[in-house]
Design a protein around this motif. Structure first.
Motif, PDB file in Angstrom:
ATOM      1  N   VAL A   1      13.606  -1.950  15.196  1.00 15.14           N
ATOM      2  CA  VAL A   1      14.621  -2.740  14.479  1.00 15.14           C
ATOM      3  C   VAL A   1      15.999  -2.093  14.569  1.00 15.14           C
ATOM      4  N   GLY A   2      16.060  -0.896  15.140  1.00 18.54           N
ATOM      5  CA  GLY A   2      17.339  -0.216  15.282  1.00 18.54           C
ATOM      6  C   GLY A   2      17.863   0.403  14.009  1.00 18.54           C
ATOM      7  N   GLY A   3      16.972   0.831  13.147  1.00 17.88           N
ATOM      8  CA  GLY A   3      17.380   1.458  11.887  1.00 17.88           C
ATOM      9  C   GLY A   3      16.210   1.520  10.930  1.00 17.88           C
ATOM     10  N   LEU A   4      16.483   1.327   9.655  1.00 24.90           N
ATOM     11  CA  LEU A   4      15.440   1.402   8.635  1.00 24.90           C
ATOM     12  C   LEU A   4      14.809   0.042   8.387  1.00 24.90           C
ATOM     13  N   SER A   5      13.491   0.060   8.207  1.00 22.50           N
ATOM     14  CA  SER A   5      12.753  -1.135   7.805  1.00 22.50           C
ATOM     15  C   SER A   5      11.990  -0.801   6.528  1.00 22.50           C
ATOM     16  N   GLU A   6      11.388  -1.805   5.931  1.00 26.62           N
ATOM     17  CA  GLU A   6      10.588  -1.555   4.734  1.00 26.62           C
ATOM     18  C   GLU A   6       9.430  -0.612   5.036  1.00 26.62           C
ATOM     19  N   ASN A   7       8.938  -0.630   6.279  1.00 24.11           N
ATOM     20  CA  ASN A   7       7.842   0.273   6.650  1.00 24.11           C
ATOM     21  C   ASN A   7       8.220   1.736   6.433  1.00 24.11           C
ATOM     22  N   ASP A   8       9.479   2.077   6.684  1.00 18.64           N
ATOM     23  CA  ASP A   8       9.923   3.459   6.497  1.00 18.64           C
ATOM     24  C   ASP A   8       9.808   3.876   5.038  1.00 18.64           C
ATOM     25  N   PHE A   9      10.171   2.991   4.144  1.00 17.76           N
ATOM     26  CA  PHE A   9      10.098   3.302   2.714  1.00 17.76           C
ATOM     27  C   PHE A   9       8.657   3.304   2.218  1.00 17.76           C
ATOM     28  N   ILE A  10       7.831   2.414   2.741  1.00 18.07           N
ATOM     29  CA  ILE A  10       6.409   2.406   2.388  1.00 18.07           C
ATOM     30  C   ILE A  10       5.775   3.742   2.777  1.00 18.07           C
ATOM     31  N   CYS A  11       6.023   4.172   4.003  1.00 17.71           N
ATOM     32  CA  CYS A  11       5.415   5.430   4.473  1.00 17.71           C
ATOM     33  C   CYS A  11       6.006   6.643   3.781  1.00 17.71           C
ATOM     34  N   ALA A  12       7.277   6.613   3.438  1.00 16.35           N
ATOM     35  CA  ALA A  12       7.881   7.707   2.692  1.00 16.35           C
ATOM     36  C   ALA A  12       7.187   7.837   1.325  1.00 16.35           C
ATOM     37  N   ALA A  13       6.942   6.722   0.677  1.00 21.68           N
ATOM     38  CA  ALA A  13       6.262   6.747  -0.619  1.00 21.68           C
ATOM     39  C   ALA A  13       4.828   7.244  -0.473  1.00 21.68           C
ATOM     40  N   LYS A  14       4.154   6.839   0.587  1.00 26.85           N
ATOM     41  CA  LYS A  14       2.792   7.303   0.826  1.00 26.85           C
ATOM     42  C   LYS A  14       2.769   8.799   1.135  1.00 26.85           C
ATOM     43  N   ALA A  15       3.760   9.288   1.883  1.00 23.49           N
ATOM     44  CA  ALA A  15       3.864  10.722   2.162  1.00 23.49           C
ATOM     45  C   ALA A  15       4.059  11.484   0.856  1.00 23.49           C
ATOM     46  N   GLU A  16       4.893  10.955   0.001  1.00 20.85           N
ATOM     47  CA  GLU A  16       5.145  11.567  -1.299  1.00 20.85           C
ATOM     48  C   GLU A  16       3.857  11.672  -2.108  1.00 20.85           C
ATOM     49  N   ALA A  17       3.062  10.612  -2.058  1.00 19.83           N
ATOM     50  CA  ALA A  17       1.805  10.574  -2.827  1.00 19.83           C
ATOM     51  C   ALA A  17       0.810  11.623  -2.334  1.00 19.83           C
ATOM     52  N   LEU A  18       0.924  12.036  -1.090  1.00 22.22           N
ATOM     53  CA  LEU A  18       0.027  13.060  -0.559  1.00 22.22           C
ATOM     54  C   LEU A  18       0.222  14.409  -1.242  1.00 22.22           C
ATOM     55  N   THR A  19       1.401  14.643  -1.781  1.00 23.60           N
ATOM     56  CA  THR A  19       1.689  15.934  -2.406  1.00 23.60           C
ATOM     57  C   THR A  19       1.486  15.920  -3.915  1.00 23.60           C
ATOM     58  N   GLY A  20       1.179  14.750  -4.465  1.00 26.28           N
ATOM     59  CA  GLY A  20       1.049  14.581  -5.912  1.00 26.28           C
ATOM     60  C   GLY A  20      -0.224  14.972  -6.497  1.00 26.28           C
TER      61      GLY A  20
END
Length: 113
Positions: A94-113
């Motif tokens: 898409v040439g930048g940020l998509s909702e997928n980037d934010f979904i995966c960022a949140a999932k990455a965050e949850a891995l450390t919780g």
């Protein structure tokens, strides 16, 4: 994406074409939902450095992140070091940020919780 579903519980869908690139306003709406993540590359990428006590814990995170990325079919760029992992999301198609980037960022965050 339904805003009633937390990002960490949403799932990625294939996004191709600039019409799926998030507007600056939408990026600003989603950014508070992924605390500690920062915009990079003039708002075209999302990044965070995760810090760990040792290499074993760093690699455990990297392996869990790789499994999640495989399941979501959305893959980050990683910088892996002894005590940290730098994670960068951007959606090339898409040439930048998509909702997928934010979904995966949140999932990455949850891995450390």
């Amino acid at each position: 994406m339904n805003d009633l579903i937390p990002l960490s519980q949403a799932h990625c869908i294939a996004r191709r074409g600039s019409e799926h690139r998030l507007s600056e306003a939408r990026v600003r709406e989603l950014l508070p939902q992924v605390p500690g993540w920062e915009l990079a590359e003039d708002g075209h990428a999302l990044t965070k450095t995760f810090r760990f006590d040792d290499y074993y814990r760093t690699m455990a995170f990297v392996n869990a992140l790789a499994f999640m990325a495989h399941r979501e079919d959305h893959h980050p760029d990683l910088g892996v070091h002894y005590d940290r992992c730098v994670v960068r999301y951007s959606t090339h198609d898409v040439g930048g940020l998509s909702e997928n980037d934010f979904i995966c960022a949140a999932k990455a965050e949850a891995l450390t919780g």
